[in-house]
Design a protein around this motif. Structure first.
Motif, PDB file in Angstrom:
ATOM      1  N   CYS A   8      25.945  31.736  42.433  1.00  0.00           N
ATOM      2  CA  CYS A   8      26.498  31.612  41.079  1.00  0.00           C
ATOM      3  C   CYS A   8      27.722  32.518  40.920  1.00  0.00           C
ATOM      4  O   CYS A   8      27.598  33.746  41.049  1.00  0.00           O
ATOM      5  CB  CYS A   8      25.439  31.964  40.047  1.00  0.00           C
ATOM      6  SG  CYS A   8      26.040  31.852  38.334  1.00  0.00           S
ATOM      7  N   PRO A   9      28.894  31.963  40.619  1.00  0.00           N
ATOM      8  CA  PRO A   9      30.107  32.781  40.536  1.00  0.00           C
ATOM      9  C   PRO A   9      30.298  33.462  39.175  1.00  0.00           C
ATOM     10  O   PRO A   9      31.266  34.198  38.997  1.00  0.00           O
ATOM     11  CB  PRO A   9      31.216  31.745  40.772  1.00  0.00           C
ATOM     12  CG  PRO A   9      30.664  30.480  40.191  1.00  0.00           C
ATOM     13  CD  PRO A   9      29.182  30.521  40.464  1.00  0.00           C
ATOM     14  N   HIS A  10      29.377  33.213  38.243  1.00  0.00           N
ATOM     15  CA  HIS A  10      29.566  33.695  36.870  1.00  0.00           C
ATOM     16  C   HIS A  10      28.795  34.977  36.569  1.00  0.00           C
ATOM     17  O   HIS A  10      28.823  35.451  35.438  1.00  0.00           O
ATOM     18  CB  HIS A  10      29.158  32.603  35.883  1.00  0.00           C
ATOM     19  CG  HIS A  10      29.829  31.293  36.144  1.00  0.00           C
ATOM     20  ND1 HIS A  10      31.200  31.147  36.073  1.00  0.00           N
ATOM     21  CD2 HIS A  10      29.329  30.079  36.521  1.00  0.00           C
ATOM     22  CE1 HIS A  10      31.518  29.894  36.383  1.00  0.00           C
ATOM     23  NE2 HIS A  10      30.404  29.243  36.656  1.00  0.00           N
ATOM     24  N   VAL A  11      28.102  35.514  37.559  1.00  0.00           N
ATOM     25  CA  VAL A  11      27.359  36.759  37.358  1.00  0.00           C
ATOM     26  C   VAL A  11      27.816  37.788  38.385  1.00  0.00           C
ATOM     27  O   VAL A  11      28.415  37.451  39.410  1.00  0.00           O
ATOM     28  CB  VAL A  11      25.829  36.532  37.468  1.00  0.00           C
ATOM     29  CG1 VAL A  11      25.353  35.565  36.380  1.00  0.00           C
ATOM     30  CG2 VAL A  11      25.435  36.021  38.845  1.00  0.00           C
ATOM     31  N   ASP A  12      27.531  39.050  38.084  1.00  0.00           N
ATOM     32  CA  ASP A  12      27.957  40.127  38.964  1.00  0.00           C
ATOM     33  C   ASP A  12      26.949  40.436  40.060  1.00  0.00           C
ATOM     34  O   ASP A  12      27.330  40.898  41.140  1.00  0.00           O
ATOM     35  CB  ASP A  12      28.210  41.389  38.128  1.00  0.00           C
ATOM     36  CG  ASP A  12      29.357  41.193  37.156  1.00  0.00           C
ATOM     37  OD1 ASP A  12      30.506  41.129  37.613  1.00  0.00           O
ATOM     38  OD2 ASP A  12      29.102  41.090  35.947  1.00  0.00           O
TER      39      ASP A  12
ATOM     40  N   ASP B 224      33.992  40.830  29.871  1.00  0.00           N
ATOM     41  CA  ASP B 224      33.991  42.224  30.306  1.00  0.00           C
ATOM     42  C   ASP B 224      32.583  42.790  30.516  1.00  0.00           C
ATOM     43  O   ASP B 224      32.438  43.937  30.971  1.00  0.00           O
ATOM     44  CB  ASP B 224      34.729  43.094  29.284  1.00  0.00           C
ATOM     45  CG  ASP B 224      36.205  42.729  29.194  1.00  0.00           C
ATOM     46  OD1 ASP B 224      36.758  42.299  30.217  1.00  0.00           O
ATOM     47  OD2 ASP B 224      36.783  42.841  28.105  1.00  0.00           O
ATOM     48  N   ALA B 225      31.572  42.023  30.175  1.00  0.00           N
ATOM     49  CA  ALA B 225      30.197  42.501  30.350  1.00  0.00           C
ATOM     50  C   ALA B 225      29.802  42.437  31.823  1.00  0.00           C
ATOM     51  O   ALA B 225      30.341  41.637  32.595  1.00  0.00           O
ATOM     52  CB  ALA B 225      29.241  41.659  29.516  1.00  0.00           C
ATOM     53  N   PHE B 226      28.864  43.295  32.205  1.00  0.00           N
ATOM     54  CA  PHE B 226      28.241  43.179  33.524  1.00  0.00           C
ATOM     55  C   PHE B 226      27.044  42.248  33.361  1.00  0.00           C
ATOM     56  O   PHE B 226      26.108  42.542  32.608  1.00  0.00           O
ATOM     57  CB  PHE B 226      27.772  44.547  34.029  1.00  0.00           C
ATOM     58  CG  PHE B 226      27.143  44.490  35.399  1.00  0.00           C
ATOM     59  CD1 PHE B 226      27.900  44.718  36.534  1.00  0.00           C
ATOM     60  CD2 PHE B 226      25.785  44.202  35.551  1.00  0.00           C
ATOM     61  CE1 PHE B 226      27.320  44.660  37.796  1.00  0.00           C
ATOM     62  CE2 PHE B 226      25.201  44.138  36.808  1.00  0.00           C
ATOM     63  CZ  PHE B 226      25.970  44.365  37.939  1.00  0.00           C
ATOM     64  N   LEU B 227      27.087  41.110  34.035  1.00  0.00           N
ATOM     65  CA  LEU B 227      26.004  40.132  33.942  1.00  0.00           C
ATOM     66  C   LEU B 227      25.146  40.181  35.201  1.00  0.00           C
ATOM     67  O   LEU B 227      25.629  39.910  36.310  1.00  0.00           O
ATOM     68  CB  LEU B 227      26.548  38.716  33.755  1.00  0.00           C
ATOM     69  CG  LEU B 227      27.277  38.394  32.443  1.00  0.00           C
ATOM     70  CD1 LEU B 227      27.597  36.907  32.375  1.00  0.00           C
ATOM     71  CD2 LEU B 227      26.439  38.808  31.239  1.00  0.00           C
ATOM     72  N   GLY B 228      23.880  40.523  35.028  1.00  0.00           N
ATOM     73  CA  GLY B 228      22.906  40.418  36.103  1.00  0.00           C
ATOM     74  C   GLY B 228      22.071  39.170  35.884  1.00  0.00           C
ATOM     75  O   GLY B 228      21.896  38.717  34.755  1.00  0.00           O
TER      76      GLY B 228
END
Length: 362
Positions: free
Chosen positions: A53-57, A35-39
């Protein structure tokens, strides 16, 4: 597992090889903090690939600090960096996780300044030999010598400081699109023929990680002549001059050059199809490990026992002959006996290593 809605900025301000090594920890962090916003903050030379990268926003870029520039160019780069960080401050990140180590007091000052400019309330990083004591959460890290845990393991341990148990995936993901797969198929058709396919990636952004063009040429000529191999030199446009020199010294009829004709994705496809990849300690080493390609690494600066990819799976052989000044992470060799560490790696050493890997007995 839910509940962590913080805005977390991950910083991987290194090269493509560093990013390939960090990608599994980023994947694990996303799984642990869905649920975190990953930059993701990377250098501009990594941005095009990291943006997949599909794992970051969202992915952000910093200008690379190119070694060997004039002081005016360095000053301009620093000004661009400050401006980029000030823009990032408006994104209101709460947490900064710097996955990279700090190699000098100058580097420590740079990271400390970045934290202040970003305005985060929590900083997480590697306390390398005491140089990261300013982080709020720190991963104690001794000096280089004697520490043989891999970078990938340290990345995961660092990400785990955010309070969730994390598990590394079995191997890194390499993001390849269909255009790159087609590009690789076309290049492999050009290289089609009898004998093992050996790809040489001779480049590195560090002078201290370069083997000699004359030795690469002798090595390649021997592979073609006595071992009936198909040999091609690969790399980016920045390796084109070096590849042309190797090709000329080995005789153009013996060695092909594909420099400037691949992306990270298509190069990964080529590595996956090769019988052997030969390279310095560079991005190519990590990419070969990620696709499980047999790989011979010619190492000088760095610390191979610690820096070798975690995913080598027994198909990698690193040639390293440490000296009293080893390990080091210099960009330019400061010793009077210039590059003696690379000088010690002979063509015969490389051929023995290549023979072992081609026979499946590294």
């Amino acid at each position: 597992m839910t509940g962590d809605k913080r805005r977390i900025l991950l910083m991987v301000a290194g090269g493509i090889g560093d990013f390939i090594n960090a990608a599994p920890a980023i994947q694990a962090l996303r799984a642990g903090h869905p649920d975190a916003f990953l930059g993701l903050l990377v250098t501009d030379r990594c941005y095009d690939y990291a943006a997949r990268c599909p794992h970051v926003d969202r992915v952000y870029a910093l200008p690379s600090l190119h070694h060997g520039r004039t002081w005016r160019e360095r000053l301009a780069t620093q000004a661009e960096t400050v401006a980029a960080l000030w823009r990032l401050r408006r994104e209101r990140f709460e947490v900064l996780v710097n996955l990279m180590s700090i190699g000098s007091l100058r580097g420590a000052l740079r990271v400390w300044t970045m934290i202040r400019l970003l305005g985060v309330s929590l900083s997480v990083g590697r306390d390398t030999a005491g140089r990261g004591s300013f982080y709020d959460l720190r991963l104690a890290e001794p000096s280089t010598e004697g520490d043989e845990s891999s970078d990938a393991e340290r990345f995961l341990a660092l990400a785990s400081l955010l309070g969730r148990p994390l598990t590394l995936p079995k191997s890194p993901e390499i993001w390849i699109n269909e255009e790159e797969r087609g590009q690789a198929r076309d290049l492999l058709r050009e290289l089609d023929g009898p004998g093992p396919l050996v790809l040489i990636h001779p480049g590195s952004d560090r002078e201290t990680r370069l083997w000699f063009a004359e030795r690469y040429a002798e090595f390649a000529a021997e592979l073609v002549g006595a071992r009936k191999a198909r040999v091609a030199v690969v790399g980016g446009a920045q390796e084109a001059a070096l590849a042309a020199q190797i090709q000329r010294l080995a005789r153009p009829a013996l060695v092909r050059t594909l420099c400037g004709r691949t992306t990270i994705g298509s190069l990964a496809c080529l590595f996956g199809a090769a019988d052997l990849v030969v390279c310095n300690y560079s991005m190519a080493l990590h990419l070969a490990a990620a696709v499980a390609a047999p790989c011979l690494g010619l190492c000088a600066s760095g610390y191979p026992q610690r820096d070798r990819p975690l995913w080598a799976h027994g198909q990698m052989l690193l040639l390293w002959k440490p000296l009293s000044c080893s390990p080091c992470y210099h960009w330019h060799c400061p010793q009077k006996a210039y590059m003696r560490c690379m000088e010690q790696i002979s063509v015969e050493d490389a051929l023995r290593g290549a023979d072992a890997l081609l026979a499946g007995k590294p």
